[in-house]
Design a protein around this motif. Structure first.
Motif, mmCIF file in Angstrom:
data_model
loop_
_atom_site.group_PDB
_atom_site.id
_atom_site.type_symbol
_atom_site.label_atom_id
_atom_site.label_comp_id
_atom_site.label_asym_id
_atom_site.label_seq_id
_atom_site.Cartn_x
_atom_site.Cartn_y
_atom_site.Cartn_z
ATOM 1 N N ALA A 22 0.789 -1.136 0.016
ATOM 2 C CA ALA A 22 0.156 -0.086 0.146
ATOM 3 C C ALA A 22 0.999 1.172 -0.125
ATOM 4 O O ALA A 22 1.998 1.345 0.809
ATOM 5 N N ARG A 23 0.470 2.226 -0.891
ATOM 6 C CA ARG A 23 1.453 3.382 -1.051
ATOM 7 C C ARG A 23 1.020 4.652 -0.315
ATOM 8 O O ARG A 23 -0.153 5.166 -0.846
ATOM 9 N N LEU A 24 1.896 4.948 0.578
ATOM 10 C CA LEU A 24 1.414 6.531 1.253
ATOM 11 C C LEU A 24 2.469 7.526 0.809
ATOM 12 O O LEU A 24 3.738 7.442 0.923
ATOM 13 N N GLY A 25 1.792 8.448 -0.130
ATOM 14 C CA GLY A 25 2.819 9.376 -0.704
ATOM 15 C C GLY A 25 2.785 10.529 -0.105
ATOM 16 O O GLY A 25 2.128 11.009 0.743
ATOM 17 N N PHE A 26 3.583 11.520 -0.697
ATOM 18 C CA PHE A 26 4.052 12.968 -0.130
ATOM 19 C C PHE A 26 4.620 13.460 -1.440
ATOM 20 O O PHE A 26 5.506 13.209 -1.761
ATOM 21 N N GLY A 27 3.703 14.646 -1.692
ATOM 22 C CA GLY A 27 4.371 15.508 -2.860
ATOM 23 C C GLY A 27 3.777 14.722 -4.273
ATOM 24 O O GLY A 27 2.798 14.087 -4.200
ATOM 25 N N VAL A 76 3.817 12.224 -6.327
ATOM 26 C CA VAL A 76 4.333 10.650 -6.586
ATOM 27 C C VAL A 76 3.072 9.929 -6.859
ATOM 28 O O VAL A 76 1.758 10.246 -6.345
ATOM 29 N N ASP A 77 2.879 8.925 -7.565
ATOM 30 C CA ASP A 77 1.690 8.279 -7.776
ATOM 31 C C ASP A 77 1.631 7.108 -6.448
ATOM 32 O O ASP A 77 2.602 6.538 -6.256
ATOM 33 N N CYS A 78 0.627 7.319 -5.964
ATOM 34 C CA CYS A 78 0.274 6.543 -4.812
ATOM 35 C C CYS A 78 -1.058 6.103 -4.625
ATOM 36 O O CYS A 78 -1.886 6.603 -5.354
ATOM 37 N N ASP A 79 -1.372 5.340 -3.551
ATOM 38 C CA ASP A 79 -2.570 5.028 -3.081
ATOM 39 C C ASP A 79 -3.393 6.315 -2.318
ATOM 40 O O ASP A 79 -4.550 6.428 -2.739
ATOM 41 N N LEU A 80 -2.856 6.793 -1.363
ATOM 42 C CA LEU A 80 -3.228 7.886 -0.519
ATOM 43 C C LEU A 80 -2.038 8.863 -0.576
ATOM 44 O O LEU A 80 -0.935 8.455 -0.358
ATOM 45 N N ASN A 81 -2.230 10.027 -0.771
ATOM 46 C CA ASN A 81 -1.152 11.174 -0.656
ATOM 47 C C ASN A 81 -1.375 12.107 0.581
ATOM 48 O O ASN A 81 -2.554 12.884 0.766
ATOM 49 N N LEU A 82 -0.504 12.157 1.354
ATOM 50 C CA LEU A 82 -0.655 12.875 2.765
ATOM 51 C C LEU A 82 -0.700 14.495 2.350
ATOM 52 O O LEU A 82 -1.330 15.043 2.907
ATOM 53 N N ARG A 97 2.353 -4.808 3.783
ATOM 54 C CA ARG A 97 3.181 -3.677 4.282
ATOM 55 C C ARG A 97 2.762 -2.354 3.349
ATOM 56 O O ARG A 97 2.070 -2.186 2.521
ATOM 57 N N ILE A 98 3.046 -1.300 4.212
ATOM 58 C CA ILE A 98 2.895 0.078 3.751
ATOM 59 C C ILE A 98 4.171 0.912 3.587
ATOM 60 O O ILE A 98 4.831 0.982 4.499
ATOM 61 N N ALA A 99 4.268 1.447 2.426
ATOM 62 C CA ALA A 99 5.609 1.832 2.041
ATOM 63 C C ALA A 99 5.091 3.627 2.037
ATOM 64 O O ALA A 99 4.114 4.129 1.500
ATOM 65 N N VAL A 100 6.191 4.354 2.722
ATOM 66 C CA VAL A 100 5.854 5.695 2.868
ATOM 67 C C VAL A 100 7.011 6.450 2.178
ATOM 68 O O VAL A 100 8.171 6.440 2.288
ATOM 69 N N SER A 101 6.379 7.646 1.583
ATOM 70 C CA SER A 101 7.186 8.506 0.643
ATOM 71 C C SER A 101 8.268 9.105 1.861
ATOM 72 O O SER A 101 7.642 9.369 3.014
ATOM 73 N N PRO A 102 9.525 9.732 1.558
ATOM 74 C CA PRO A 102 10.177 10.508 2.340
ATOM 75 C C PRO A 102 9.557 11.992 2.862
ATOM 76 O O PRO A 102 8.850 12.551 1.976
ATOM 77 N N ILE A 103 9.567 12.133 4.012
ATOM 78 C CA ILE A 103 8.886 13.482 4.503
ATOM 79 C C ILE A 103 10.313 14.383 4.926
ATOM 80 O O ILE A 103 11.103 13.795 5.685
#
Length: 311
Positions: free
Chosen positions: A245-250, A252-258, A285-291
């Protein structure tokens, strides 16, 4: 059976009555939902630890209606006065020496000679505390170590019938636990949160020390594994792997974007809600973009690192 109360005069009155009678009541602050109990009632406070499965060495934050109520429990100082004037009510907890004879259960302090206190800003929390007219101990309203709740339904899903009532005040506006500042000696950041260390240093006119991971627990939220979903968490993901599951920031192609626009305030408000949503998909697993590790990003990364810690 858990009572579900609305944010009305009747709901607030019922919630306050339950708290005075020793019940557990979940209620919203601007940060997250808290699991409240009368801080002077040993049995009620013990039920918090039982309901959460929380280690008894982990102290609790006491929420109060006004400054006079705070000063009745702790030894106040000029430094406390300065930060309280700047940031209270709001997402800041102060750890101060416990006043001798203060009517607070020893379970709240976990045997320490200090007490964590806060004046929450959320109108529903303020109204409940005024109506209850007692100090209310309230950690986050979830099973210990799991994702913090920012909506009433998160509380119900995590605690079920372990809580006597849930006061529904809608989603929390900040969505990240309070900053904790220790003032029992040199001003020390004990937990990053909605108020940055830079803002606190500016108000106090001095550089604030930071707690080390090896230091003994002196405030809530310092256990290594905390705020964790069922899924494993992979941090600083610059690309995503199959099945994550993809948690993005900025951008980025993802499932949910912070925050597609890289707004750290927006990201903080969305963090726990989005972790709840992605965990509900059943992903392993949940992968999170750099913050970015600046401003509120320090607090966001603190929560994520604890969510990703070995369990």
């Amino acid at each position: 059976m858990t009572e579900h109360l609305s944010n009305t005069a009747e709901g607030l009155s019922r919630a306050a009555s339950l708290l005075r009678d020793g019940a557990l009541v979940a209620f919203p602050t601007e940060t997250v939902y808290g699991l409240g109990a009368d801080a002077g009632n040993d049995r009620a406070v013990a039920r918090i630890y039982e309901a959460k499965g929380r280690p008894s060495f982990n102290p609790l934050i006491v929420h109060l209606a006004d400054l006079d109520a705070v000063k009745a429990l702790v030894e106040w100082s000029s430094e406390a006065d300065a930060v309280a004037e700047a940031f209270w009510p709001g997402p800041l907890t102060l750890v101060l020496p416990l006043r001798p004879g203060a009517p607070v259960s020893k379970l709240v302090t976990a045997g320490l000679d200090t007490l964590a206190v806060r004046l929450p800003a959320a109108p529903v929390a303020q109204a409940l505390l005024r109506e209850t007219a007692r100090p209310v101990a309230a950690p986050s309203a979830n099973r210990s170590g799991h994702i913090s709740p920012t909506r009433a339904e998160h509380v119900a899903a995590s605690l079920g019938d372990r809580v006597d009532a849930i006061l529904d005040g809608g989603p929390c506006s900040v969505g990240l636990e309070s900053t904790i500042l220790g003032l029992a000696g040199r001003p020390t950041l004990l937990r990053p949160g909605g108020i940055t260390i830079e803002a606190l240093s500016h108000v106090l006119g001095q550089r604030i020390a930071e707690r080390h991971e090896t230091d003994k627990i002196s405030a809530p939220g310092q256990t290594r594994s905390h705020y964790a979903p069922n899924a494993l968490v992979r941090l600083n993901a610059v690309d995503f792997e199959d099945g994550e599951a993809r948690l993005g920031f900025g951008d980025v192609d993802c499932d949910l974007n912070l925050s597609p626009g890289e707004d750290l305030t927006e990201a903080a408000a969305n963090l726990f809600e989005y972790l709840h949503r992605l965990d509900a998909t059943g992903a392993a697993r949940i992968a999170v973009s750099p913050i970015p590790h600046i401003g509120l990003g320090v607090a966001i990364n603190d929560r994520l690192s604890r969510a990703a810690a070995d369990r």
